[in-house]
Design a protein around this motif. Structure first.
Motif, PDB file in Angstrom:
ATOM      1  N   MET A 272       0.839  -1.198   0.000  1.00 44.74           N
ATOM      2  CA  MET A 272       0.000   0.000   0.000  1.00 44.74           C
ATOM      3  C   MET A 272       0.871   1.244   0.000  1.00 44.74           C
ATOM      4  O   MET A 272       1.928   1.270   0.613  1.00 44.74           O
ATOM      5  N   THR A 273       0.423   2.256  -0.703  1.00 40.56           N
ATOM      6  CA  THR A 273       1.189   3.489  -0.801  1.00 40.56           C
ATOM      7  C   THR A 273       1.414   4.131   0.568  1.00 40.56           C
ATOM      8  O   THR A 273       0.589   4.017   1.479  1.00 40.56           O
ATOM      9  N   LYS A 274       2.550   4.793   0.703  1.00 40.60           N
ATOM     10  CA  LYS A 274       2.861   5.502   1.943  1.00 40.60           C
ATOM     11  C   LYS A 274       2.357   6.948   1.914  1.00 40.60           C
ATOM     12  O   LYS A 274       2.466   7.660   2.909  1.00 40.60           O
ATOM     13  N   ILE A 275       1.831   7.374   0.772  1.00 40.72           N
ATOM     14  CA  ILE A 275       1.394   8.755   0.619  1.00 40.72           C
ATOM     15  C   ILE A 275       0.021   8.925   1.268  1.00 40.72           C
ATOM     16  O   ILE A 275      -0.964   8.316   0.854  1.00 40.72           O
TER      17      ILE A 275
ATOM     18  N   ALA B 174      -2.252  11.316   1.380  1.00 39.25           N
ATOM     19  CA  ALA B 174      -3.366  11.829   0.581  1.00 39.25           C
ATOM     20  C   ALA B 174      -3.995  10.722  -0.254  1.00 39.25           C
ATOM     21  O   ALA B 174      -5.218  10.664  -0.410  1.00 39.25           O
ATOM     22  N   ILE B 175      -3.174   9.823  -0.776  1.00 38.02           N
ATOM     23  CA  ILE B 175      -3.690   8.740  -1.616  1.00 38.02           C
ATOM     24  C   ILE B 175      -4.438   7.730  -0.767  1.00 38.02           C
ATOM     25  O   ILE B 175      -5.502   7.220  -1.159  1.00 38.02           O
ATOM     26  N   ARG B 176      -3.920   7.403   0.398  1.00 37.44           N
ATOM     27  CA  ARG B 176      -4.632   6.485   1.295  1.00 37.44           C
ATOM     28  C   ARG B 176      -5.991   7.063   1.670  1.00 37.44           C
ATOM     29  O   ARG B 176      -6.997   6.349   1.709  1.00 37.44           O
ATOM     30  N   GLU B 177      -6.017   8.361   1.940  1.00 35.60           N
ATOM     31  CA  GLU B 177      -7.269   9.016   2.315  1.00 35.60           C
ATOM     32  C   GLU B 177      -8.242   9.043   1.136  1.00 35.60           C
ATOM     33  O   GLU B 177      -9.446   8.826   1.304  1.00 35.60           O
ATOM     34  N   TYR B 178      -7.710   9.316  -0.057  1.00 36.69           N
ATOM     35  CA  TYR B 178      -8.547   9.341  -1.263  1.00 36.69           C
ATOM     36  C   TYR B 178      -9.216   7.988  -1.469  1.00 36.69           C
ATOM     37  O   TYR B 178     -10.431   7.895  -1.698  1.00 36.69           O
ATOM     38  N   THR B 179      -8.433   6.917  -1.377  1.00 39.20           N
ATOM     39  CA  THR B 179      -8.958   5.570  -1.586  1.00 39.20           C
ATOM     40  C   THR B 179     -10.009   5.218  -0.540  1.00 39.20           C
ATOM     41  O   THR B 179     -11.063   4.651  -0.850  1.00 39.20           O
ATOM     42  N   LYS B 180      -9.730   5.549   0.709  1.00 39.07           N
ATOM     43  CA  LYS B 180     -10.665   5.248   1.796  1.00 39.07           C
ATOM     44  C   LYS B 180     -12.006   5.929   1.565  1.00 39.07           C
ATOM     45  O   LYS B 180     -13.071   5.295   1.699  1.00 39.07           O
TER      46      LYS B 180
ATOM     47  N   HIS C 152      -5.380   5.090 -10.487  1.00 43.23           N
ATOM     48  CA  HIS C 152      -3.959   5.319 -10.756  1.00 43.23           C
ATOM     49  C   HIS C 152      -3.161   5.919  -9.601  1.00 43.23           C
ATOM     50  O   HIS C 152      -1.945   5.753  -9.550  1.00 43.23           O
ATOM     51  N   LEU C 153      -3.819   6.631  -8.689  1.00 43.08           N
ATOM     52  CA  LEU C 153      -3.075   7.192  -7.561  1.00 43.08           C
ATOM     53  C   LEU C 153      -2.446   6.110  -6.682  1.00 43.08           C
ATOM     54  O   LEU C 153      -1.262   6.217  -6.324  1.00 43.08           O
ATOM     55  N   PRO C 154      -3.189   5.052  -6.291  1.00 38.83           N
ATOM     56  CA  PRO C 154      -2.571   4.033  -5.432  1.00 38.83           C
ATOM     57  C   PRO C 154      -1.355   3.359  -6.061  1.00 38.83           C
ATOM     58  O   PRO C 154      -0.427   2.965  -5.357  1.00 38.83           O
TER      59      PRO C 154
ATOM     60  N   ARG D 262     -21.237   9.759 -10.287  1.00 44.01           N
ATOM     61  CA  ARG D 262     -20.093  10.639 -10.461  1.00 44.01           C
ATOM     62  C   ARG D 262     -18.817   9.987  -9.942  1.00 44.01           C
ATOM     63  O   ARG D 262     -17.715  10.366 -10.359  1.00 44.01           O
ATOM     64  N   PHE D 263     -18.965   9.047  -9.036  1.00 48.42           N
ATOM     65  CA  PHE D 263     -17.815   8.363  -8.443  1.00 48.42           C
ATOM     66  C   PHE D 263     -17.981   6.856  -8.617  1.00 48.42           C
ATOM     67  O   PHE D 263     -18.130   6.114  -7.642  1.00 48.42           O
ATOM     68  N   PRO D 264     -17.961   6.380  -9.879  1.00 44.81           N
ATOM     69  CA  PRO D 264     -18.199   4.947 -10.125  1.00 44.81           C
ATOM     70  C   PRO D 264     -17.025   4.106  -9.649  1.00 44.81           C
ATOM     71  O   PRO D 264     -15.904   4.589  -9.488  1.00 44.81           O
ATOM     72  N   LEU D 265     -17.295   2.835  -9.453  1.00 42.47           N
ATOM     73  CA  LEU D 265     -16.251   1.917  -9.006  1.00 42.47           C
ATOM     74  C   LEU D 265     -15.680   1.087 -10.149  1.00 42.47           C
ATOM     75  O   LEU D 265     -14.746   0.309  -9.942  1.00 42.47           O
ATOM     76  N   SER D 266     -16.226   1.257 -11.359  1.00 41.30           N
ATOM     77  CA  SER D 266     -15.720   0.496 -12.501  1.00 41.30           C
ATOM     78  C   SER D 266     -16.002   1.259 -13.792  1.00 41.30           C
ATOM     79  O   SER D 266     -16.842   2.177 -13.830  1.00 41.30           O
TER      80      SER D 266
END
Length: 345
Positions: free
Chosen positions: A1-4, A6-12, A78-80, A24-28
Motif C-alpha cells: 500500500m502506498t505511503k502517501i 493523501a492517496i490512502r485518504e482518497y482511496t478510503k 492510478h493514484l494508489p 459521479r464516483f463509479p467503481l468500474s
C-alpha cells in the motif's frame, strides 16, 4: 500500500458506501459507461431561424452538462499505483473538459478550470489568450487572479499593474476569506518576486482546500495548487523557482510534482476514449482547440460592457444570462466544431 497519506485518504473515502452520487464516483468502467447519456438522445431548444452552428453549440452544452469524464475514478485507479503519467493524463482530460463546459455555458472569466489544466502542464489556454482575457469578472478574487495569471504569463505590465492593485485592495478587505487571501496572495507574491510569501500562500491554499464546498474525495488532492506550482515553474527564472517551496500540506502530492519536474513538465493527453460510434460526440468535444473555447469576440466584449452586473453575474440566487444570451456566442462555438469536424451527423 502506498505511503502517501493523501492517496490512502482518497482511496478510503472513494470506497466508502456513503460517497455519492455514485454515478459521479463509479467503481468500474462499466458503471461509468452505464450512466452516460448519448448526445443523439438529447433535445435542445430549436427555433426556425437556428443555424447549424447554434444548434451544435446547444447540443455541446447539453451533452457536457450530463456527461462529466471519469476523472475521480481514474484517480482512484492510478493514484494508489503511483502511476504519475496516468494521473497527469486524467488531469489533462479533466481540465480540457472543464474549459470546454465552462465556455459552452458562457462562463468565460473563471480561472479555476485554467488551474486544473495547468496541473497537467496544459498551457495552451494561456498561449492563445490576450493578457486581459480573464480579468473582467465581477467577483474580486477571480478578477485579480485572472489579471495576474495572464499578465505575468505574457509579461504585460499594464495587466500586471491592474492585477496588483486589485489584489492589494482585496487583501485589505475584512470580508475576504482566508482561502481567497492565500489564493490571490500567491499570485501577488509572484508578481513581486517574494518567494517566501509565495511559498507560504501556496501551502495555505492546500491547507484551506478541505474547507471549500467540494466533494469529500476531491478535498484530499488539491489539484489547483499543482496548477499554481506549475505556473510558477513556467514564468520564473530557474533561480527564483528554486526558492519556491513545495507545499508541505498532505493535499499537495509532492511525488507527483517531482515526477512532472523530472520528466520536463510534460503536458498530459486524453486519458479516456469513449466507445464509438455511440459517444463519438464526447471524443470530439475534447479535441476542440483551446483558442476557440476561451477567447471572447469583440462583439461579446461590447455586449458585456453594456450589461449590468446583475445581468452578467446574477443576484446570488441566479447565475445571470451568460449561458443563453447571445446567438453570436453560440454560433462562434458551434462554428469551431464545424470547422474541425464538419456538420453534425
Amino acid at each position: 500500500m502506498t505511503k502517501i497519506k493523501a492517496i490512502r485518504e482518497y482511496t478510503k473515502i472513494y470506497e466508502d458506501d456513503t460517497l455519492s452520487p455514485r454515478n459521479r464516483f463509479p467503481l468500474s468502467r462499466e458503471a461509468y459507461l452505464s450512466g452516460l447519456t448519448d448526445s443523439r438522445t438529447l433535445t435542445v431548444q430549436e427555433q426556425q431561424s437556428e443555424s447549424a452552428a447554434v444548434h451544435l453549440a446547444g447540443r455541446l452544452r447539453s451533452t457536457l452538462a450530463r456527461n462529466e469524464p471519469p476523472y475521480f475514478w481514474q484517480l482512484y485507479r492510478h493514484l494508489p499505483a503511483e502511476d504519475w503519467e496516468a494521473v497527469n493524463d486524467a488531469q489533462y482530460q479533466y481540465g480540457r473538459y472543464l474549459l470546454t463546459a465552462k465556455c459552452a455555458s458562457g462562463l468565460y472569466y473563471d480561472p479555476r478550470p485554467v488551474l486544473e489544466a495547468l496541473a497537467a502542464n496544459d498551457f495552451a489556454i494561456l498561449d492563445c489568450n490576450a493578457p486581459d482575457s480573464l480579468g473582467e469578472h465581477g467577483w474580486g478574487p477571480w478578477q485579480a487572479s485572472g489579471n495576474l495569471l495572464l499578465g505575468l504569463y505574457h509579461r504585460h505590465e499594464p495587466t500586471i499593474e491592474k492585477g496588483v492593485a486589485q489584489s492589494d485592495k482585496l487583501l485589505a478587505l475584512k470580508k475576504t476569506t482566508q482561502w481567497d487571501k492565500a489564493y490571490v496572495g500567491y499570485f501577488l507574491a509572484l508578481a513581486r518576486s517574494e518567494m517566501a510569501e509565495a511559498s507560504r500562500c501556496l501551502n495555505e491554499v492546500c491547507a484551506g482546500y478541505g474547507r471549500l464546498d467540494l466533494p469529500p474525495v476531491a478535498k484530499t488532492f488539491c489539484s489547483p495548487a499543482h496548477g499554481m506550482y506549475n505556473f510558477a515553474r513556467r514564468i520564473l527564472s530557474t533561480e527564483e523557482f528554486g526558492q519556491l517551496e513545495m507545499p508541505a500540506h498532505d493535499s499537495f502530492i509532492r511525488e507527483f510534482a517531482a515526477w512532472q519536474q523530472e520528466q520536463g513538465a510534460p503536458c498530459g493527453k486524453i486519458a479516456f476514449l469513449y466507445p464509438e460510434p455511440q459517444f463519438r460526440f464526447l471524443n470530439q468535444a475534447l479535441q476542440l482547440p483551446a483558442e476557440a473555447l476561451q477567447n471572447v469576440p469583440n462583439e461579446m466584449r461590447r455586449r458585456l460592457a453594456g450589461m449590468t452586473r446583475k445581468e452578467k453575474y446574477g443576484d446570488g440566487s441566479s447565475t445571470g444570462c451568460l449561458g443563453n444570451a447571445w446567438p453570436e456566442k453560440q454560433a462562434w462555438i458551434g462554428q469551431a466544431w464545424i470547422d474541425r469536424f464538419g456538420p453534425e451527423d
